[in-house]
Design a protein around this motif. Structure first.
Motif, PDB file in Angstrom:
ATOM      1  N   MET A 133       1.082  -1.539  -0.257  1.00 16.42           N
ATOM      2  CA  MET A 133      -0.297  -0.101  -0.141  1.00 16.42           C
ATOM      3  C   MET A 133       0.711   1.152  -0.057  1.00 16.42           C
ATOM      4  SD  MET A 133      -1.521   2.898   2.128  1.00 16.42           S
ATOM      5  CE  MET A 133      -1.883   2.391   3.840  1.00 16.42           C
ATOM      6  N   VAL A 134       0.805   2.493  -1.001  1.00 19.79           N
ATOM      7  CA  VAL A 134       0.809   3.499  -0.875  1.00 19.79           C
ATOM      8  C   VAL A 134       0.293   4.641  -0.818  1.00 19.79           C
ATOM      9  CG1 VAL A 134       3.527   3.229  -1.913  1.00 19.79           C
ATOM     10  CG2 VAL A 134       1.141   3.822  -3.442  1.00 19.79           C
ATOM     11  N   ARG A 135       0.708   5.505   0.169  1.00 16.13           N
ATOM     12  CA  ARG A 135       0.017   7.078   0.311  1.00 16.13           C
ATOM     13  C   ARG A 135       0.662   8.091  -0.821  1.00 16.13           C
ATOM     14  NH1 ARG A 135      -3.046   8.022   4.902  1.00 16.13           N
ATOM     15  NH2 ARG A 135      -3.587   6.336   5.675  1.00 16.13           N
ATOM     16  N   SER A 136       0.106   9.209  -0.820  1.00 16.81           N
ATOM     17  CA  SER A 136       0.419  10.272  -2.009  1.00 16.81           C
ATOM     18  C   SER A 136      -0.391  11.171  -2.493  1.00 16.81           C
ATOM     19  CB  SER A 136       0.810   9.138  -3.423  1.00 16.81           C
ATOM     20  OG  SER A 136       1.640  10.202  -3.819  1.00 16.81           O
ATOM     21  N   HIS A 154      -7.088   5.236  -4.795  1.00 14.31           N
ATOM     22  CA  HIS A 154      -8.689   5.659  -3.648  1.00 14.31           C
ATOM     23  C   HIS A 154      -7.928   6.970  -4.217  1.00 14.31           C
ATOM     24  CE1 HIS A 154     -11.231   2.856  -2.155  1.00 14.31           C
ATOM     25  NE2 HIS A 154     -10.706   1.822  -3.001  1.00 14.31           N
ATOM     26  N   LEU A 155      -9.327   7.996  -4.739  1.00  9.72           N
ATOM     27  CA  LEU A 155      -8.344   9.310  -4.766  1.00  9.72           C
ATOM     28  C   LEU A 155      -9.665  10.908  -4.236  1.00  9.72           C
ATOM     29  CD1 LEU A 155      -6.964   9.149  -8.544  1.00  9.72           C
ATOM     30  CD2 LEU A 155      -5.707   8.534  -6.901  1.00  9.72           C
ATOM     31  N   ARG A 156      -8.689  11.573  -4.236  1.00  7.29           N
ATOM     32  CA  ARG A 156      -9.740  12.580  -3.642  1.00  7.29           C
ATOM     33  C   ARG A 156      -9.686  14.085  -3.425  1.00  7.29           C
ATOM     34  NH1 ARG A 156     -10.841  15.794   2.359  1.00  7.29           N
ATOM     35  NH2 ARG A 156      -8.588  15.146   2.925  1.00  7.29           N
ATOM     36  N   GLN A 157     -10.444  14.850  -4.171  1.00 10.38           N
ATOM     37  CA  GLN A 157      -9.696  16.116  -4.082  1.00 10.38           C
ATOM     38  C   GLN A 157      -9.551  17.165  -2.962  1.00 10.38           C
ATOM     39  OE1 GLN A 157      -9.525  17.180  -7.758  1.00 10.38           O
ATOM     40  NE2 GLN A 157      -8.134  17.813  -6.835  1.00 10.38           N
ATOM     41  N   GLY A 176      -3.945  10.563  -1.826  1.00  8.02           N
ATOM     42  CA  GLY A 176      -4.807   9.140  -3.216  1.00  8.02           C
ATOM     43  C   GLY A 176      -3.487   8.045  -1.910  1.00  8.02           C
ATOM     44  N   ILE A 177      -4.373   6.785  -2.038  1.00  8.45           N
ATOM     45  CA  ILE A 177      -3.775   5.268  -0.943  1.00  8.45           C
ATOM     46  C   ILE A 177      -3.876   4.769  -2.664  1.00  8.45           C
ATOM     47  CG2 ILE A 177      -4.554   4.122   0.395  1.00  8.45           C
ATOM     48  CD1 ILE A 177      -5.779   6.587   1.956  1.00  8.45           C
ATOM     49  N   GLY A 178      -3.576   4.257  -2.196  1.00 12.02           N
ATOM     50  CA  GLY A 178      -3.569   2.395  -3.618  1.00 12.02           C
ATOM     51  C   GLY A 178      -2.713   1.619  -3.058  1.00 12.02           C
ATOM     52  N   ALA A 211      10.060  -6.198  -3.034  1.00 12.86           N
ATOM     53  CA  ALA A 211      11.128  -5.795  -4.578  1.00 12.86           C
ATOM     54  C   ALA A 211      10.463  -4.625  -5.341  1.00 12.86           C
ATOM     55  CB  ALA A 211      11.657  -7.126  -5.577  1.00 12.86           C
ATOM     56  N   PHE A 212       9.063  -4.899  -4.804  1.00 11.19           N
ATOM     57  CA  PHE A 212       8.480  -4.146  -5.822  1.00 11.19           C
ATOM     58  C   PHE A 212       8.132  -2.344  -5.955  1.00 11.19           C
ATOM     59  CE2 PHE A 212       3.827  -2.668  -6.962  1.00 11.19           C
ATOM     60  CZ  PHE A 212       4.319  -2.366  -8.547  1.00 11.19           C
ATOM     61  N   LYS A 213       7.321  -2.809  -3.835  1.00 13.16           N
ATOM     62  CA  LYS A 213       7.269  -1.270  -3.690  1.00 13.16           C
ATOM     63  C   LYS A 213       8.537   0.334  -3.603  1.00 13.16           C
ATOM     64  CE  LYS A 213       4.815   0.638   0.518  1.00 13.16           C
ATOM     65  NZ  LYS A 213       4.330   0.693   2.277  1.00 13.16           N
ATOM     66  N   PRO A 214       9.678  -0.328  -3.756  1.00 12.52           N
ATOM     67  CA  PRO A 214      10.141   0.687  -4.522  1.00 12.52           C
ATOM     68  C   PRO A 214      10.031   1.329  -5.743  1.00 12.52           C
ATOM     69  CG  PRO A 214      11.855  -0.714  -3.866  1.00 12.52           C
ATOM     70  CD  PRO A 214      10.677  -1.254  -3.313  1.00 12.52           C
ATOM     71  N   MET A 215       9.602   0.652  -6.509  1.00 12.34           N
ATOM     72  CA  MET A 215       9.363   0.745  -7.965  1.00 12.34           C
ATOM     73  C   MET A 215       7.780   1.094  -8.361  1.00 12.34           C
ATOM     74  SD  MET A 215      11.291  -2.502 -10.175  1.00 12.34           S
ATOM     75  CE  MET A 215      10.851  -4.104  -8.822  1.00 12.34           C
ATOM     76  N   PHE A 216       6.889   0.863  -7.031  1.00 14.40           N
ATOM     77  CA  PHE A 216       5.269   1.585  -7.621  1.00 14.40           C
ATOM     78  C   PHE A 216       6.353   2.954  -6.743  1.00 14.40           C
ATOM     79  CE2 PHE A 216       0.997   0.852  -5.341  1.00 14.40           C
ATOM     80  CZ  PHE A 216       0.571   1.217  -6.510  1.00 14.40           C
ATOM     81  N   LYS A 217       6.817   3.391  -5.662  1.00 15.97           N
ATOM     82  CA  LYS A 217       7.359   4.202  -5.347  1.00 15.97           C
ATOM     83  C   LYS A 217       7.982   5.163  -6.832  1.00 15.97           C
ATOM     84  CE  LYS A 217       6.814   4.336  -0.540  1.00 15.97           C
ATOM     85  NZ  LYS A 217       7.006   4.424   0.746  1.00 15.97           N
TER      86      LYS A 217
END
Ligand SMILES: [Fe+2]
Length: 199
Positions: free
Chosen positions: A1-4, A104-107, A115-117, A134-140
């Motif tokens: 999960m990532v938050r941005s 999930h995105l919000r203004q 967003g949270i992905g 391995a994937f998390k840094p690439m997702f980021k």
């Protein structure tokens, strides 16, 4: 999960997540290979009250590092938007859904999106754990690349507030997402569309 969070709008951020063609430019090498090889792909756009989706068939497996690591054979990809701010990417193989990404995105403010992905795949034990690690840094990294594009688009748009956004022929979902966000039925609900592109 990532938050941005990003300087953008829900429409632009969702469109970016669901836009299959930007990966060649924004994520070259990561989500796409380095070659300019393209494959003929069929795209079907359908929708209804509060949702629109594009289904891609005939695609090669994406040649970037992430796709090669995480996926097997791909039979179809679906990009879907749901009101009021859910963007879903589904990668299907011969035996069903193999990988899914949901945002999930919000203004949060007029020019800021939060967003949270999630990335969801089959739990195959230790192999899956290594892939997740391995994937998390690439997702980021992919997120960072998208945020740069989105925030510069937002800054450019602010320079001429009256200018209409440029929607190109490959932006299959942009107008439908905008229609949904303004409470209207997307055009594709009445008239589904098909396209053929080199992806
Ligand atoms: Fe992207």
């Amino acid at each position: 999960m990532v938050r941005s969070d990003t300087q953008s709008t829900v429409i632009d951020a969702a469109e970016n997540i669901l836009d299959a063609t930007h990966t060649h430019f924004t994520h070259k090498g990561l989500l796409r290979g380095l070659s300019s090889k393209r494959v003929l792909v069929d795209v079907t756009v359908t929708g209804g009250d509060g949702w629109v989706e594009a289904c891609y068939t005939g695609e090669d497996k994406q040649q970037g590092f992430v796709s090669r690591t995480l996926e097997g054979t791909r039979t179809k990809t679906i990009g879907r938007f749901r009101a009021p701010g859910i963007a879903e990417l589904e990668y299907w193989g011969p035996d069903g859904l193999t990988l899914a990404t949901t945002f999930h995105l919000r203004q949060a403010s007029p020019d800021h999106v939060e967003g949270i992905g999630w990335l969801i795949g089959p739990n195959t034990g230790i192999g899956a754990q290594i892939k997740t690690f391995a994937f998390k840094p690439m997702f980021k990294l992919a997120l960072h690349q998208d945020r740069r594009v989105l925030s510069s688009a937002s800054r450019n748009a602010a320079l001429s507030p009256d200018a209409k956004p440029v929607v190109g022929p490959l932006d299959f979902l942009r107008n439908d997402i905008a229609a949904i966000m303004s409470g209207r039925l997307p055009d594709c609900a009445e008239t589904p569309r098909t396209h053929q592109i080199q992806l």
